[in-house]
Design an enzyme around this catalytic site. Structure first.
Site, short mmCIF file in Angstrom:
data_model
loop_
_atom_site.label_atom_id
_atom_site.label_comp_id
_atom_site.label_asym_id
_atom_site.label_seq_id
_atom_site.Cartn_x
_atom_site.Cartn_y
_atom_site.Cartn_z
N GLN A 82 0.83 -1.20 0.00
CA GLN A 82 0.00 0.00 0.00
C GLN A 82 0.87 1.26 0.00
O GLN A 82 1.88 1.32 0.69
CB GLN A 82 -0.92 -0.01 1.22
CG GLN A 82 -1.96 -1.10 1.21
CD GLN A 82 -3.03 -0.89 0.13
OE1 GLN A 82 -3.27 0.24 -0.31
NE2 GLN A 82 -3.66 -1.97 -0.29
N TYR A 85 -5.90 -12.56 -3.84
CA TYR A 85 -5.01 -11.48 -4.27
C TYR A 85 -4.18 -11.03 -3.05
O TYR A 85 -4.04 -9.85 -2.75
CB TYR A 85 -5.78 -10.29 -4.84
CG TYR A 85 -6.87 -10.65 -5.83
CD1 TYR A 85 -6.58 -10.81 -7.19
CD2 TYR A 85 -8.19 -10.84 -5.42
CE1 TYR A 85 -7.57 -11.14 -8.10
CE2 TYR A 85 -9.18 -11.17 -6.31
CZ TYR A 85 -8.87 -11.32 -7.65
OH TYR A 85 -9.86 -11.65 -8.56
N GLU A 106 -2.04 -15.73 -4.42
CA GLU A 106 -1.39 -14.62 -5.10
C GLU A 106 -0.68 -15.15 -6.34
O GLU A 106 -0.04 -16.21 -6.29
CB GLU A 106 -0.39 -13.94 -4.15
CG GLU A 106 0.60 -13.00 -4.77
CD GLU A 106 -0.07 -11.84 -5.50
OE1 GLU A 106 0.34 -11.55 -6.64
OE2 GLU A 106 -0.98 -11.22 -4.91
N ASP A 116 -8.90 -8.52 -2.29
CA ASP A 116 -8.36 -7.18 -2.55
C ASP A 116 -7.81 -7.17 -3.97
O ASP A 116 -6.60 -7.20 -4.18
CB ASP A 116 -7.27 -6.87 -1.52
CG ASP A 116 -6.71 -5.45 -1.66
OD1 ASP A 116 -7.26 -4.68 -2.45
OD2 ASP A 116 -5.71 -5.15 -0.99
N CYS A 152 -10.22 -0.45 -4.76
CA CYS A 152 -9.64 0.87 -5.02
C CYS A 152 -10.28 1.55 -6.22
O CYS A 152 -9.80 2.59 -6.67
CB CYS A 152 -8.13 0.76 -5.23
SG CYS A 152 -7.63 -0.32 -6.59
#
Length: 435
Positions: free
Chosen positions: A255, A288, A312, A365, A392
């Site tokens: 992030q 993810y 992932e 995510d 996002c």
């Protein structure tokens, strides 16, 4: 009022008066700005056609230069003069992106930098709220919360990862908006000072196409250069969230906001802990999952024996996730594309494993484009008890939520977080339960 132009959400787009182009300025018009659009631009109309306008905000009257008239349904324009300013307009936080510069010379990456910070959040909430109404059929007001310390710094000094580009002459700087033109700048006000101080102003021509500076929360900043998508070298770094450390590659995903990892971990943990449905023995997942940040948030709620799998696609990130999750005996990390991993579960899961999946909490995510229909449909087939969706992009989130709601899930909480001050981006955390 809400409408759409070639897939772009337009909030408050109503007809307004605009002065036609004149002989002295054949590409400039006076526009009244009536709404905000997803993507960081505002909205006006010219002879019934939607015009997306940069560097302005609803309630203003501006003179704008038409920059793209190739589309039949909408045009684009850049503000060159503010005739009547909104009370929410402020001096731009980045001098090189200010209205006093020609649009082609404005640094990109801070498209809300001329708007008061609290009003930026209101505009982001408006876009998120209307996106939910349009794509998910949800009539719900959403609050966008600020992050600790951002108000004290007026939303500057938060980026721990900064990319600058290098032109053919070796000049280093951001691109201009919607351009590959490099703009030389004196500073990077959105970056944490430790990162901003290390960005060079020039490199030897041909040395690299970009420069990345990464300032982790533990240890010294790292400078990476590269061409295309390939960095020249790399390094392992450590990020600290609370009392826990996460190891990752400097070029890997983390992030960007200095407090974002803590904010999202807390939001996920609080959502899971507060509803009383979390089962540590279920087949819990972090899709993810990156290097295991949100898997750790889940496991932190359930304790040392919590069962959680991080999925992932990056093998490097998965290796780090295995290390970062080693404190939990039931945690593991899988290298796989999420859609293919869920396909495999749907094909091969035993009846007992399907029971554990139905009792599970799954965090997802996804990247900016969202999880998409294939992943959502597999989740609907597996039907876990709880989904915590971290997003996002408002439109991508809303599309996926619409599909989940139609498939029988019910939306619990949904909160926005302003993890990208002075840009149009916004993060959101949605919690859904199987109906």
């Amino acid at each position: 009022m809400l409408s759409f132009v070639e897939g772009r959400m337009v909030v408050g787009c109503v007809p307004c008066h605009a002065r036609r182009m004149d002989e002295q300025h054949p590409h400039e018009v006076d526009l009244e700005i009536t709404g905000i659009a997803h993507g960081g631009v505002s909205v006006a109309r010219l002879d019934g056609r939607v015009v997306f306008v940069t560097d302005t905000l609803p309630g203003e009257r501006v003179r704008a230069r038409l920059s793209d008239t190739s589309k039949r349904s909408f045009w684009r324009a850049d503000t060159v003069e503010v005739i009547e300013a909104s009370p929410h307009r402020t001096a731009h936080v980045w001098a090189e992106a200010g209205i006093d510069r020609d649009p082609s010379e404005r640094a990109g990456g801070a498209e809300f930098g001329h708007i008061a910070l609290t009003h930026q959040r209101a505009l982001k909430a408006e876009v998120l709220t209307d996106s939910l109404a349009r794509f998910a059929g949800l009539r719900r007001d959403v609050e966008v919360l600020g992050v600790e310390d951002d108000d004290a710094t007026d939303g500057t000094g938060w980026r721990t990862r900064v990319r600058a580009h290098v032109d053919a002459d070796g000049v280093v700087g951001p691109f201009a908006s919607r351009s590959h033109r490099v703009i030389p700048v004196a500073g990077y006000p959105l970056a944490v000072p430790a990162a901003a101080a290390l960005i060079p102003s020039r490199l030897a021509p041909g040395t690299a196409e970009w420069v990345d500076v990464v300032a982790p929360s533990a240890g010294e900043p790292v400078v990476l250069t590269g061409s295309g998508r390939t960095p020249h070298g790399g390094a392992g770094i450590v990020e600290r969230v609370g009392d826990r450390e996460f190891r990752l590659d400097a070029s890997g995903f983390w992030q960007v906001h200095r407090n974002a990892a803590a904010v999202l971990s807390s939001a996920v943990a609080s959502a899971v802990a507060s509803d009383g449905r979390f089962d540590p023995a279920a087949a819990n997942h972090d899709l993810y999952g990156g290097v295991g940040l949100l898997a750790a948030a889940l496991a932190g709620v359930g304790g040392a024996s919590t069962r959680v799998t991080s999925v992932e696609s990056s093998a490097t990130a998965t290796e780090f996730a295995s290390e970062n999750l080693a404190d939990w005996i039931g945690a593991r990390a899988e290298t796989a594309r999420v859609d293919r991993y869920l396909d495999g579960l749907a094909r091969t899961a035993s009846p007992r494993e399907r029971e554990r999946l139905r009792a599970a909490t799954i965090v997802l995510d996804p990247p900016r484009q969202g999880a998409g229909a294939a992943v959502v449909d597999r989740l609907l087939e597996l039907r876990p008890q709880t989904l915590v969706y971290v997003a996002c992009d408002p439109v991508a989130l809303s599309r996926d939520l619409g599909r989940l709601l139609a498939g029988g899930y019910e939306l619990g909480g949904l909160t926005g977080y302003d993890l990208f001050p002075h840009t149009h981006h916004v993060e959101a955390v949605a919690v859904l339960h199987r109906g």
